[in-house]
Design an enzyme around this catalytic site. Structure first.
Site, PDB file in Angstrom:
ATOM      1  N   ASP A  31       0.855  -1.193   0.000  1.00 41.33           N
ATOM      2  CA  ASP A  31       0.000   0.000   0.000  1.00 41.33           C
ATOM      3  C   ASP A  31       0.892   1.245   0.000  1.00 41.33           C
ATOM      4  O   ASP A  31       1.880   1.315   0.729  1.00 41.33           O
ATOM      5  CB  ASP A  31      -0.939   0.000   1.214  1.00 41.33           C
ATOM      6  CG  ASP A  31      -2.090   0.964   1.022  1.00 41.33           C
ATOM      7  OD1 ASP A  31      -3.230   0.496   0.869  1.00 41.33           O
ATOM      8  OD2 ASP A  31      -1.851   2.201   1.008  1.00 41.33           O
ATOM      9  N   ASN A  88     -12.618  -2.952   2.998  1.00 43.36           N
ATOM     10  CA  ASN A  88     -13.538  -1.822   3.103  1.00 43.36           C
ATOM     11  C   ASN A  88     -14.606  -2.015   2.024  1.00 43.36           C
ATOM     12  O   ASN A  88     -14.288  -2.289   0.865  1.00 43.36           O
ATOM     13  CB  ASN A  88     -12.791  -0.507   2.887  1.00 43.36           C
ATOM     14  CG  ASN A  88     -11.823  -0.219   4.013  1.00 43.36           C
ATOM     15  OD1 ASN A  88     -12.056  -0.616   5.157  1.00 43.36           O
ATOM     16  ND2 ASN A  88     -10.732   0.449   3.706  1.00 43.36           N
ATOM     17  N   GLN A  95     -14.112   2.779   1.523  1.00 45.27           N
ATOM     18  CA  GLN A  95     -13.627   2.238   0.248  1.00 45.27           C
ATOM     19  C   GLN A  95     -13.451   3.370  -0.753  1.00 45.27           C
ATOM     20  O   GLN A  95     -14.352   4.197  -0.951  1.00 45.27           O
ATOM     21  CB  GLN A  95     -14.604   1.186  -0.312  1.00 45.27           C
ATOM     22  CG  GLN A  95     -14.047   0.472  -1.548  1.00 45.27           C
ATOM     23  CD  GLN A  95     -14.947  -0.660  -2.055  1.00 45.27           C
ATOM     24  OE1 GLN A  95     -16.038  -0.882  -1.533  1.00 45.27           O
ATOM     25  NE2 GLN A  95     -14.479  -1.369  -3.065  1.00 45.27           N
ATOM     26  N   VAL A  97     -11.350   2.638  -3.806  1.00 39.15           N
ATOM     27  CA  VAL A  97     -11.097   1.995  -5.103  1.00 39.15           C
ATOM     28  C   VAL A  97     -12.105   0.863  -5.256  1.00 39.15           C
ATOM     29  O   VAL A  97     -12.121  -0.081  -4.454  1.00 39.15           O
ATOM     30  CB  VAL A  97      -9.650   1.447  -5.191  1.00 39.15           C
ATOM     31  CG1 VAL A  97      -9.421   0.799  -6.552  1.00 39.15           C
ATOM     32  CG2 VAL A  97      -8.629   2.569  -4.951  1.00 39.15           C
ATOM     33  N   HIS A 101     -10.340  -5.431  -3.229  1.00 39.56           N
ATOM     34  CA  HIS A 101      -8.972  -5.666  -2.745  1.00 39.56           C
ATOM     35  C   HIS A 101      -9.021  -5.891  -1.253  1.00 39.56           C
ATOM     36  O   HIS A 101      -9.877  -5.340  -0.557  1.00 39.56           O
ATOM     37  CB  HIS A 101      -8.069  -4.469  -3.067  1.00 39.56           C
ATOM     38  CG  HIS A 101      -8.624  -3.174  -2.564  1.00 39.56           C
ATOM     39  ND1 HIS A 101      -9.631  -2.497  -3.238  1.00 39.56           N
ATOM     40  CD2 HIS A 101      -8.371  -2.460  -1.447  1.00 39.56           C
ATOM     41  CE1 HIS A 101      -9.937  -1.409  -2.555  1.00 39.56           C
ATOM     42  NE2 HIS A 101      -9.194  -1.365  -1.459  1.00 39.56           N
ATOM     43  N   HIS A 103      -6.904  -5.542   2.327  1.00 39.47           N
ATOM     44  CA  HIS A 103      -5.754  -4.983   3.022  1.00 39.47           C
ATOM     45  C   HIS A 103      -5.209  -6.069   3.951  1.00 39.47           C
ATOM     46  O   HIS A 103      -5.966  -6.635   4.760  1.00 39.47           O
ATOM     47  CB  HIS A 103      -6.170  -3.796   3.898  1.00 39.47           C
ATOM     48  CG  HIS A 103      -6.711  -2.623   3.133  1.00 39.47           C
ATOM     49  ND1 HIS A 103      -5.973  -1.489   2.882  1.00 39.47           N
ATOM     50  CD2 HIS A 103      -7.929  -2.410   2.573  1.00 39.47           C
ATOM     51  CE1 HIS A 103      -6.708  -0.620   2.198  1.00 39.47           C
ATOM     52  NE2 HIS A 103      -7.902  -1.157   2.002  1.00 39.47           N
TER      53      HIS A 103
END
Ligand code: AMP
Length: 116
Positions: A31, A88, A95, A97, A101, A103
Site C-alpha cells: 500500500d 472496506n 472504500q 477503489v 482488494h 488490506h
C-alpha cells in the site's frame, strides 16, 4: 466505457508498483500509504467485482485464492504469520477503489489502523 481502476493500471504497467506476490488470478502490492508496519493489498487481476460482497457471490473460489495469497505473504513478511484482513466495503466504510482488494495488515497494529 468506465476508466480502468488504479489497480488495473498497475497490473498493466502504466503505474509503477512493486508486485510482491502473484498467482494466475491474484496479485499483491505494498500500500502506498501504509497504516501498519506491514500493509499489503491483495487484488484479483479481474476488475469485474467492485467489493467483497460481489466477489463472494460471484466467484467464491477467487476470494479463497485471495485469502491464500494473503496468508502466504503474511508468512513471509512477518515473524509469526499473524495478520488482519480488511475489506472496506462501500464509500461510507472508507472504500476508495471499487476494484475489490484486501488490506493485509500486520506488525504492531494500533486501534487507529483498524479502519485502514
Ligand atoms: P480502499 O480505501 O479500501 O479502497 O483502499 C485503497 C487503497 O489503495 C488505499 O489504502 C491506498 O493507499 C491504496 N493505493 C492507492 N493508490 C495506490 C498506488 N498507486 N499504489 C499502492 N497503493 C495505492
Amino acid at each position: 466505457m468506465t476508466e480502468p481502476s488504479i489497480f488495473t493500471r498497475i497490473l498493466d504497467g502504466e503505474i509503477p508498483a512493486e508486485i510482491v506476490g502473484e498467482t494466475d488470478r491474484v496479485f499483491a502490492i505494498r500500500d502506498i500509504a501504509p497504516q501498519a508496519p506491514v500493509h499489503l493489498l491483495v487484488i484479483p487481476k479481474t476488475a469485474e467485482y467492485r467489493d467483497v460482497a460481489e466477489l463472494a457471490a460471484g466467484d467464491p473460489a477467487l476470494l479463497a485464492e485471495m485469502v491464500a495469497l494473503a496468508t502466504r505473504l503474511a508468512g513471509s513478511h512477518t515473524d509469526d504469520g499473524d495478520f488482519r484482513l480488511v475489506f472496506n466495503t462501500g464509500e461510507n466504510a472508507g472504500q476508495t477503489v471499487f476494484h475489490v482488494h484486501a488490506h493485509v495488515l500486520a506488525g504492531g497494529l494500533t486501534e487507529k489502523s483498524v479502519g485502514a
